[in-house]
Every structure is written in structure tokens, then in C-alpha cells.
Design an enzyme around this catalytic site. Structure first.
Site, PDB file in Angstrom:
ATOM      1  N   ASP A 173      -1.358 -28.213   9.450  1.00 38.28           N
ATOM      2  CA  ASP A 173      -1.865 -29.274  10.322  1.00 38.28           C
ATOM      3  C   ASP A 173      -2.452 -30.327   9.387  1.00 38.28           C
ATOM      4  OD1 ASP A 173      -3.153 -30.758  12.482  1.00 38.28           O
ATOM      5  OD2 ASP A 173      -3.034 -28.930  13.676  1.00 38.28           O
ATOM      6  N   HIS A 207       0.867 -34.108  13.021  1.00 39.75           N
ATOM      7  CA  HIS A 207      -0.079 -33.155  12.416  1.00 39.75           C
ATOM      8  C   HIS A 207       0.421 -32.705  11.044  1.00 39.75           C
ATOM      9  CE1 HIS A 207      -2.870 -32.977  15.707  1.00 39.75           C
ATOM     10  NE2 HIS A 207      -1.894 -32.780  16.569  1.00 39.75           N
ATOM     11  N   GLU A 225       1.400 -34.304  20.112  1.00 42.86           N
ATOM     12  CA  GLU A 225       0.549 -35.463  19.805  1.00 42.86           C
ATOM     13  C   GLU A 225       1.138 -36.394  18.741  1.00 42.86           C
ATOM     14  OE1 GLU A 225      -3.836 -33.902  20.840  1.00 42.86           O
ATOM     15  OE2 GLU A 225      -3.031 -32.979  19.042  1.00 42.86           O
TER      16      GLU A 225
HETATM   17  C1  ACM Z   1      -2.548 -28.955  21.026  1.00 41.93           C
HETATM   18  O1  ACM Z   1      -3.628 -28.543  21.462  1.00 41.93           O
HETATM   19  N1  ACM Z   1      -2.494 -30.117  20.371  1.00 41.93           N
HETATM   20  C2  ACM Z   1      -1.315 -28.207  21.220  1.00 41.93           C
END
Ligand code: ACM
Length: 550
Positions: free
Chosen positions: A202, A263, A320
Site C-alpha cells: 500500500d 495505493h 480508490e
Molecule cells: C478499502 O477500504 N479501501 C478497500
């Protein structure tokens, strides 16, 4: 005559005959979490102690028998003989593999009578789960007397409701290490959870060694949510193999997550040539979607991941991307690539990226998985599974189920365990003041399924998962406090049929589970005596402005 009366009468009779004088505690569902599908009490009781033999056939039944023996040694100090079927002398626990005792591959039958405990299953996993139930019965009945435990007579028929019974641990934001992971795997196994979703990459850290790209860990692992220059913290390939084996012995499949195209900051800091998108705090958030080299890099990483993790699934994230793809239009190569593909915007390009990488995983012989953004990306439902996390977007769940994606339910409310569990807590998340108390977690997932999954499509819901995201979870103790005991409520939703669930019954079984956590020295929240003692000092999210999710 009800069961309590029967037991009183029986104990009186046995006592007159010079047998067992004490009686087992009457605990609902014999103290087993998750509650079994069917349990019938009988009027017998079994005295388990130093002289009990554990009996099994050689071969596939042996690991479960050995596990039982080792656990009883640790918990009770007993050194029970392990003997082959047919050689049994006195009272025994017999483990038998049987081709058709139950129609579920993970199911088992457990019968406790006066001179014998019989456990039968069609697979090693079924026997292992039967052993977990038996150990919970022992824990629920244990007092100070180490010499013996009296088990109530029962006949249990059990099998899981869902195939996917998961728990996600984010070790990118904070790294906890092998011992903590193994503690979690042990407790997952005791709750019959079978998928460890390991969020290894991430923005704040890349935690898995990739031999072809050493900077991923040299640079990408030298940070966490709070610090940008820590000593590298990651799992070597040897660590990973050891943990995979540890999980396999507990019938848990490890599902590695390599998050993309967003991410990706830890990776793009190590290899900036593969990054593009995101500004300010989010600089380097996305992989570059228009460079062939990016796809080669990711494919090479995934090849090594497949080599390390033998399980069927690879999770590709996909969530995201918005934090990075808003800047894609500033890059002329991306603009041209988008146009050449016949697209008009970055969201379409994001979809292309996700479909392309899901196909790579499929061609590597594994099942690609991703967050619910993969539905809009139109990833192929024939081979892609999705994780519904945005509880405020119920339309996505409905669409995913209608289009025959396999869906795992892990909505922020109520399965995100980084959301606080009590009103007094200051560190941790809430959603418009709502948090995830154990009763809210327990009350899951039936209403969500009934309200949002089209009739006839329920079979597409393959399971549920609890998730611990760790931005505000700085260490092992806080991680355990957030996980336990709420994960037990998730496990009951994952295993026990809806009509067999009862919160009052669950709460009556919970004290024995909390005692077991204490025995293992696992810090936990106590719903019977809630205390804010484990709130980490100097780590409060009130200082952070978490961005909107889109
Ligand atoms: C998430 O909580 N961004 C999957």
C-alpha cells in the site's frame, strides 16, 4: 424432562454407583463458537483426563489427532497416548475419516458418550474443525482441576454456511511480524476461519521480498503510516514460506493482496519509473497505466507472488484509484494511450488496467480478486471475485450479485475492525458517528443480503470477511484489542446458519472465549467490562484529515 434435570438425575445415579460425582456446566451450544448447525445433548458425560487415549488411523487423520494431543499437553499438561485404531484399551477420543459422514467437505460429526468421544469427517479439514469444537468444549468446562474435565454428552452435526470465512490484516500501514501473524492464524483456526487476506502492499509500506526488484523492500519497506525512514520491515521469502506452511497446517489459505493501480506509493517510491498520478500527500499514488514496462514489472512481481503463495487466489486491490487517476490527463503519453484505446476518460483507462491485470492472474492459473471497483471496471465475472466494502453503495452489491460475480461481503459497517467498538474510544474510525460494536458485528450479514441481493442470486455471496486496516493501530497489542473478540462475531456469521444464530446465546459463550484469549496473553476488548486501557498514546486520528473516499 429437560436436560438440566436429566443431568442432575444422572449425576445422582453415577454418584451412587461410585462414578463421576461432578457435573458439566450447562453452557449453550456447549461453549462452541461459531455455534454448530445442530447439537443435541444426551444424558451421558465423558471424563477426559490423563488416561484418555487418542485413537486414529494412520494417514490423513493423524495431523488433527496430533494437533489435539499437542494442545491438550499445552493447556492441561497431559501427555495422552496416540494409538492406532483397533488398539484402544480404555476410554478414548477416536478420530475417523469417513467418506460420507456429512455432505460438506469441511463438516464433521462429534459424539460424546460415557466411554468415548467419536469425531468423524470426510476430510482432514473437517476433523480439524471437530478438534477445535472439542477444545472449546474442554475450555468451557475447565476449572482449576487439571487432572480431568467432564464433558457433557452431545451429538453434533456441523458444517459451514459459507465457503469464504475471512480476515484481512493490513501490514502496510504498520508491520507486526511473524509472531503476531501466527497468533492471529491460531485464533482464526479456533474460530474455523479459513482465508487470511494479507494486505502486503500500500502507500505506507511494501512488506514482501521480491527477488527481481530488491528496492521494493530496501526503499518501500523503510516506512510506515507515521514514519518515513524506519529500518526496513518486511517478510523475506523464507518467512513467507514458513507462514504459508503454518497456515496450511491450520487449513487456512493465505490470499496475498498486491494493490494496484492505486495505493502504489511504496512501490513507486522505490521504482519511480513505473509511477504516475497523485499530487501532494498522494504523490506517486498510481502505477503508470500507459507504459508497457509497468505491466511487465507487475507481471514479474505477480509471478514471484504465485511462487510464494500456493493458494488459488491473488487479490489485486483496485480500490480508490481516484486519488491518482485525476492527474493522468496531465501526462501526454497517457492521454494518447487513452485515445488510442478509444476511451474518453481516465476511469475507462482504470477499467482497462484492472481487466488486463485480472487476465494476467487468470493466465498464471490463479483466481483474481479485487475490491468492488472491479464491477465498474467490468472485470470478467467468469473468473474474477469481488469484495463489497462500500456499505453506502448498495447498488454495487446488487449489480455484482446480479451479474454473477462471486462476492465476499466486507462492508466498512460493520466488518471494518479499525472502526471503534465502544463510544468511549477516541482512536479509530467511525462513519457519521456510527461505529462497529460487537452487537452490530453480530447482526450481520442477513439483513444486507435480504435487502440487496436479488432473489435467486444468494449463491453468489460466497462469504464474509472482517478487516483490520491499521493506519491508527501502531502495535501488536492494539491490533489484538481491535480484532478480539469482534472477529468471533464475524466467524459466527460466516459459519452458523442464520436461523441458528442468537446474540444472547453468543454472549453466554463469549466468556470462555475471553478466558482463552487471556490464557494466550492476547489483549482484547471486554464487552462485559469495557475499559479504554489500550488506546495508543500519541496516535489519534483527530489530527488526520482522511480524504473522502471519492
Ligand atoms: C478499502 O477500504 N479501501 C478497500
Amino acid at each position: 424432562m429437560n436436560i438440566v434435570k436429566k443431568l442432575i438425575v444422572l449425576t445422582a445415579l453415577l454418584s451412587a454407583a461410585g462414578h463421576v460425582t461432578a457435573q458439566p456446566k450447562m453452557i449453550p451450544n456447549a461453549g462452541i463458537i461459531p455455534a454448530p448447525v445442530k447439537i443435541e445433548f444426551n444424558s451421558r458425560q465423558f471424563l477426559l483426563g490423563q488416561r484418555t487415549e487418542i485413537v486414529c488411523q494412520p494417514g490423513e487423520a493423524k495431523p488433527a489427532a496430533t494437533f489435539l494431543r499437542e494442545e491438550l499437553k499445552v493447556r492441561k499438561g497431559w501427555d495422552l497416548p496416540l494409538v492406532r485404531l483397533g488398539k484402544v484399551g480404555g476410554s478414548c477420543i477416536s478420530l475417523e475419516l469417513d467418506s460420507h459422514p456429512n455432505d460438506s467437505p469441511e463438516g464433521y460429526l462429534l459424539k460424546v458418550t460415557a466411554d468415548r468421544v467419536t469425531l468423524r469427517a470426510a476430510s482432514a479439514a473437517g476433523l480439524f474443525y471437530g478438534v477445535q469444537s472439542l477444545l472449546q468444549m474442554v475450555a468451557a468446562q475447565s476449572g482449576t482441576n487439571l487432572a480431568s474435565v467432564i464433558l457433557p454428552g452431545v451429538s453434533i452435526t456441523d458444517a459451514p454456511r459459507f465457503e469464504w470465512r475471512g480476515f484481512l490484516l493490513d501490514e502496510s500501514d504498520h508491520f507486526y511480524g511473524k509472531q503476531t501473524v501466527e497468533e492471529i492464524l491460531d485464533l482464526m483456526a479456533s474460530l474455523k476461519l479459513n482465508r487470511f487476506h494479507w494486505h502486503l502492499t500500500d502507500d505506507y509500506g511494501w512488506r514482501v521480498e521480491i527477488k527481481s526488484y530488491p528496492k521494493l523492500t530496501q526503499i518501500g519497506a523503510s516506512r510506515n503510516f507515521e514514519h518515513t525512514n524506519t529500518p526496513p520491515q518486511f517478510y523475506t521469502t523464507a518467512d513467507i514460506r514458513e507462514i504459508v506452511e503454518y497456515a496450511q497446517q491450520r487449513h487456512i489459505v493465505i490470499v496475498p493482496e498486491i494493490d494496484m493501480p492505486g495505493h502504489a506509493t511504496a512501490a513507486t517510491m522505490a521504482y519511480p519509473e513505473f509511477g504516475e498520478g497523485g499530487t501532494g500527500h498522494w504523490a506517486g499514488f498510481t502505477f503508470h497505466p500507459a507504459k508497457p514496462e509497468t505491466y511487465d514489472f507487475l507481471k514479474n512481481v505477480l509471478r514471484e507472488i504465485c511462487d510464494l503463495f500456493p493458494g488459488k487466489y491473488i487479490h489485486l486491490g483496485g480500490d480508490e484509484v481516484w486519488f491518482g487517476n485525476r492527474q493522468w490527463t496531465n501526462d501526454p503519453t497517457i492521454v494518447k494511450f487513452t485515445r488510442d484505446l478509444g476511451y474518453t476518460n481516465s476511469v475507462q483507462l482504470e477499467g482497462y488496467f484492472n481487466r488486463r491485470m485480472a487476465r494476467v492472474v487468470h493466465e498464471l492459473g490463479r483466481t483474481p480478486l479485487g475490491w468492488d471497483e472491479l464491477v465498474a471496471a467490468d472485470a470478467d465475472p467468469k473468473y474474477t471475485g469481488v469484495f463489497w466494502w462500500r456499505q453506502d453503495k448498495t447498488n454495487i452489491l446488487t449489480e455484482a450479485a446480479a451479474r454473477d460475480y462471486h462476492v465476499v461481503l466486507c462492508p466498512r459497517l460493520p466488518t471494518y475492525l479499525n472502526y471503534v467498538q465502544d463510544d468511549f474510544e477516541k482512536v479509530g474510525r467511525r462513519w457519521k458517528k456510527i461505529f462497529n460494536s460487537i452487537d452490530r458485528v453480530y447482526d450481520f450479514p442477513d439483513k444486507i443480503i435480504a435487502d440487496n441481493v436479488p432473489a435467486g442470486k444468494e449463491k453468489n455471496i460466497i462469504g464474509v470477511e472482517g478487516c483490520l486496516w491499521t493506519e491508527f493501530v501502531p502495535d501488536r497489542n492494539r491490533a489484538h484489542y481491535m480484532i478480539f473478540p469482534r472477529i468471533a462475531a464475524i466467524a459466527e456469521g460466516a459459519w452458523t446458519p442464520a436461523k441458528r444464530k442468537s446474540e444472547a446465546d453468543f454472549m453466554a459463550r463469549l466468556p470462555a472465549f475471553l478466558r482463552e484469549l487471556d490464557r494466550r496473553q492476547i489483549p482484547h476488548y471486554d464487552p462485559f467490562n469495557p475499559l479504554p486501557s489500550l488506546e495508543p498514546a500519541g496516535c489519534t486520528n483527530q489530527d488526520y484529515k482522511l480524504p473522502p473516499t471519492e
